[in-house]
Write a protein that holds these residues in place. Structure first.
Motif, PDB file in Angstrom:
ATOM      1  N   LYS A   1      41.904  37.049  46.552  1.00 45.62           N
ATOM      2  CA  LYS A   1      42.172  35.996  45.580  1.00 45.62           C
ATOM      3  C   LYS A   1      43.302  36.412  44.637  1.00 45.62           C
ATOM      4  O   LYS A   1      43.434  37.590  44.298  1.00 45.62           O
ATOM      5  N   ILE A   2      44.092  35.443  44.231  1.00 41.20           N
ATOM      6  CA  ILE A   2      45.117  35.665  43.215  1.00 41.20           C
ATOM      7  C   ILE A   2      44.706  34.860  41.994  1.00 41.20           C
ATOM      8  O   ILE A   2      44.755  33.629  42.004  1.00 41.20           O
ATOM      9  N   PHE A   3      44.285  35.566  40.957  1.00 43.56           N
ATOM     10  CA  PHE A   3      43.753  34.896  39.777  1.00 43.56           C
ATOM     11  C   PHE A   3      44.868  34.414  38.860  1.00 43.56           C
ATOM     12  O   PHE A   3      45.916  35.049  38.743  1.00 43.56           O
ATOM     13  N   SER A   4      44.614  33.299  38.205  1.00 45.56           N
ATOM     14  CA  SER A   4      45.550  32.798  37.212  1.00 45.56           C
ATOM     15  C   SER A   4      45.384  33.595  35.916  1.00 45.56           C
ATOM     16  O   SER A   4      44.423  34.346  35.743  1.00 45.56           O
ATOM     17  N   LYS A   5      46.315  33.388  35.000  1.00 47.45           N
ATOM     18  CA  LYS A   5      46.246  34.071  33.706  1.00 47.45           C
ATOM     19  C   LYS A   5      44.942  33.745  32.986  1.00 47.45           C
ATOM     20  O   LYS A   5      44.250  34.641  32.472  1.00 47.45           O
ATOM     21  N   ASP A   6      44.575  32.479  32.948  1.00 48.34           N
ATOM     22  CA  ASP A   6      43.346  32.077  32.251  1.00 48.34           C
ATOM     23  C   ASP A   6      42.114  32.675  32.917  1.00 48.34           C
ATOM     24  O   ASP A   6      41.150  33.039  32.234  1.00 48.34           O
ATOM     25  N   GLN A   7      42.127  32.759  34.235  1.00 45.38           N
ATOM     26  CA  GLN A   7      40.979  33.337  34.935  1.00 45.38           C
ATOM     27  C   GLN A   7      40.845  34.828  34.641  1.00 45.38           C
ATOM     28  O   GLN A   7      39.729  35.340  34.534  1.00 45.38           O
ATOM     29  N   ILE A   8      41.974  35.518  34.501  1.00 46.12           N
ATOM     30  CA  ILE A   8      41.923  36.951  34.168  1.00 46.12           C
ATOM     31  C   ILE A   8      41.321  37.146  32.777  1.00 46.12           C
ATOM     32  O   ILE A   8      40.472  38.023  32.560  1.00 46.12           O
ATOM     33  N   TYR A   9      41.733  36.314  31.825  1.00 49.84           N
ATOM     34  CA  TYR A   9      41.158  36.391  30.481  1.00 49.84           C
ATOM     35  C   TYR A   9      39.654  36.128  30.530  1.00 49.84           C
ATOM     36  O   TYR A   9      38.854  36.815  29.878  1.00 49.84           O
ATOM     37  N   GLU A  10      39.264  35.122  31.320  1.00 52.18           N
ATOM     38  CA  GLU A  10      37.842  34.800  31.447  1.00 52.18           C
ATOM     39  C   GLU A  10      37.082  35.958  32.079  1.00 52.18           C
ATOM     40  O   GLU A  10      35.966  36.296  31.659  1.00 52.18           O
ATOM     41  N   GLY A  11      37.681  36.589  33.090  1.00 61.11           N
ATOM     42  CA  GLY A  11      37.036  37.720  33.747  1.00 61.11           C
ATOM     43  C   GLY A  11      36.839  38.897  32.810  1.00 61.11           C
ATOM     44  O   GLY A  11      35.791  39.555  32.830  1.00 61.11           O
ATOM     45  N   ASP A  12      37.840  39.170  31.972  1.00 61.26           N
ATOM     46  CA  ASP A  12      37.702  40.244  30.980  1.00 61.26           C
ATOM     47  C   ASP A  12      36.534  39.968  30.030  1.00 61.26           C
ATOM     48  O   ASP A  12      35.717  40.840  29.743  1.00 61.26           O
ATOM     49  N   LYS A  13      36.475  38.719  29.571  1.00 63.95           N
ATOM     50  CA  LYS A  13      35.434  38.339  28.604  1.00 63.95           C
ATOM     51  C   LYS A  13      34.042  38.428  29.225  1.00 63.95           C
ATOM     52  O   LYS A  13      33.113  39.004  28.638  1.00 63.95           O
ATOM     53  N   LEU A  14      33.891  37.872  30.429  1.00 66.00           N
ATOM     54  CA  LEU A  14      32.586  37.899  31.094  1.00 66.00           C
ATOM     55  C   LEU A  14      32.152  39.316  31.430  1.00 66.00           C
ATOM     56  O   LEU A  14      30.972  39.660  31.344  1.00 66.00           O
ATOM     57  N   THR A  15      33.117  40.150  31.832  1.00 64.66           N
ATOM     58  CA  THR A  15      32.793  41.536  32.163  1.00 64.66           C
ATOM     59  C   THR A  15      32.240  42.275  30.948  1.00 64.66           C
ATOM     60  O   THR A  15      31.232  42.997  31.047  1.00 64.66           O
TER      61      THR A  15
END
Length: 521
Positions: free
Chosen positions: A2-16
């Motif tokens: 998968k190639i994540f978008s910028k917003d998805q990367i921010y969301e992933g950091d937060k959820l992690t």
């Protein structure tokens, strides 16, 4: 992948952080350690000067963590803070304090061009200035710093993304972006690594696993996906012991005109070589003898005209039709093409002059069966969708076109992209040897041959593009870029299939790096 978008990367950091009960500073530490491990594995304590340039946001914080670990392991490190704003992120400040505790030499503050350090060609530059969140033009003196990096000739490594490069648009000024020799990207590569106008800002890239939440990584859908061996293996359909030629369908290749029978020969050979059970070729009369002589495995049907196709009629029931290769745009051919589309219900792969006719007669696009596949080269694509201002605009226009007509579009290039509606699949195989006459005809034949065997249209396109590139990658080892011709790609399709089951000789990152700077048909 998968190639994540910028917003998805921010969301992933937060959820992690939430799910693993850690702070954002802990996640930054984890990222910095992964950066250090990557460098340490390769440098093994070598005392080459390492210049770590940190911004004042989270990308800069990652750089500070890296610098701290390099210092504590005895490397020759000089750390700089690019003071481009009065605002500092919270985690940057945390790691600014931490690095001061391990070194008597505090990070050097850069505020103008007179502060720039001397850097030798044999030194290493680490770019940790701006990350994916940059949303404003950079200051002139920071641009001058980027130009200074480039002028030194030193190896430059970017953290996550080259500073100044946006994930969502093409830079207006190429001198306002760091030109990196290597980019270490967190969690997934960035789309800009694969677009012609932006891929030049990093020669090689690799993904570092920083331990983002597995549930998030698996569950979140993405608009872009990178296609390598691991992604196509589940698509592959193995043959059973009691298979026969009727099990793998009947592909029909329609095309050719006087002087262009070679195109349909290549496409039909590719269709059979990729595994179609039967291949029939429909050509004008002038193609009968050349095809029977050059490709005895094919059956041939001829038009009543000698030099061009005037009526597309046949008494067989093909599984799939590859249409347009070398067909020309004679007025009678165009008329025959239109009549055929009105009557046809068979799956289609449309290439070359078939696409040119569709571009001239756009009303015919509505007659294409659902999920028909179009394989245009760049100029043919422009005729279909109109001119675009940049690569992002091109992708958006292709998606709109795909949704409007319910078609799959193959965007040929160094990283050939398959677009269906809102989803883009980016191929990692292929090389500059594919920039040769006929390689596009071979691709059309490969995709047609896969559909003949029972592959659905989208998987067949993704798999076909991969096999086409992989075959060329294997063949180029014997012929080199300049001497590779389209026939070689057909000849090495068997090796491309066999390679699917060979042990991986390189890392995932190395395989993906291999997709850099390539030209395809």
């Amino acid at each position: 992948m998968k190639i994540f978008s910028k917003d998805q990367i921010y969301e992933g950091d937060k959820l992690t952080a939430e799910r693993q009960n850690i702070t954002s500073a802990d996640l930054m530490e984890r990222a910095g350690i992964q950066l250090f491990n990557w460098m340490h594995l390769r440098l093994q304590g070598a005392q080459v000067p390492i210049h770590v340039f940190c911004g004042i946001g989270n990308n800069g914080g990652d750089g500070l963590v890296l610098a701290r670990h390099l210092i504590t392991h005895g490397y020759h490190v000089k750390t700089y803070v690019v003071n481009c704003s009065d605002k500092r992120s919270k985690d940057f400040l945390v790691n600014y304090d931490r690095i001061k505790n391990v070194s008597k030499k505090w990070p050097i503050l850069l505020k103008c061009e007179s502060d720039f350090p001397e850097i030798a060609p044999q030194d290493i530059i680490v770019d940790a200035i701006f990350g994916i969140g940059l949303n404003r033009p950079i200051d002139p003196w920071v641009k001058a710093l980027f130009m200074h990096f480039k002028s030194t000739g030193a190896f430059t490594m970017a953290i996550d993304i080259s500073s100044g490069l946006s994930t969502e648009r093409v830079p207006v000024d190429s001198e306002s972006v760091v030109w990196a020799g290597y980019t270490l990207s967190f969690a997934s590569p960035k789309l800009v690594f694969f677009l012609p106008e932006t891929s030049k800002y990093t020669v090689h890239w690799e993904v570092l696993d920083i331990g983002l939440d597995v549930g998030f990584l698996r569950g979140v859908p993405t608009e872009n996906e990178l296609i390598g061996k691991h992604e196509v293996l589940p698509i592959y359909k193995p043959r059973t012991k009691f298979s026969h030629k009727g099990s793998f369908g009947h592909a029909l290749i329609v095309g050719g005109s006087y002087g262009k029978i070679g195109a349909v020969t290549l496409a039909s050979r590719a269709a059979l070589s990729v595994g179609a059970g039967l291949v029939t070729v429909f050509v004008p009369k002038c193609g009968y003898v050349p095809l029977q002589a050059a490709f005895p495995e094919a059956m041939v049907i001829t038009d009543m005209e000698e030099d061009f196709i005037s009526k597309i009629e046949f008494d067989i029931t093909p599984s799939v039709i590859g249409l347009g290769i070398g067909m020309g745009t004679n007025s009678k051919t165009i008329a025959a093409f239109a009549v055929f589309l009105k009557q046809n219900k068979t799956p289609l792969v449309v290439d070359a002059d078939g696409i040119n006719i569709l571009s001239k007669k756009k009303r015919l696009l509505k007659l294409l069966p659902s999920a028909s596949i179009l394989t245009p080269h760049p100029k043919e694509l422009e005729r279909l969708i109109g001119k675009w201002k940049d690569d992002f605009d091109k992708l958006e226009k292709v998606k709109v076109f795909s949704k409007k007509y319910d078609v799959i579009v193959v965007i040929k290039g160094a990283n050939t992209m398959t677009v269906y509606k809102d989803k883009t699949y980016i191929n990692t195989t292929g090389n500059p040897g594919l920039a040769t006459a006929g390689s596009g005809d071979v691709l059309t034949g490969i995709i047609t041959g896969l559909i003949s065997q029972g592959y659905e249209a989208l998987p067949a396109t993704i798999f076909g593009v991969y096999l086409h590139g992989k075959s060329a990658d294997i063949a180029v080892e014997d012929f080199g870029y300049q001497s590779l011709i389209a026939s070689h790609v057909i000849d090495y399709l068997g090796s491309a299939y066999m390679n699917l089951f060979e042990p991986q000789k390189e890392t995932e990152g190395d395989e993906q790096e291999g997709a850099r700077n390539k030209k395809q048909p």
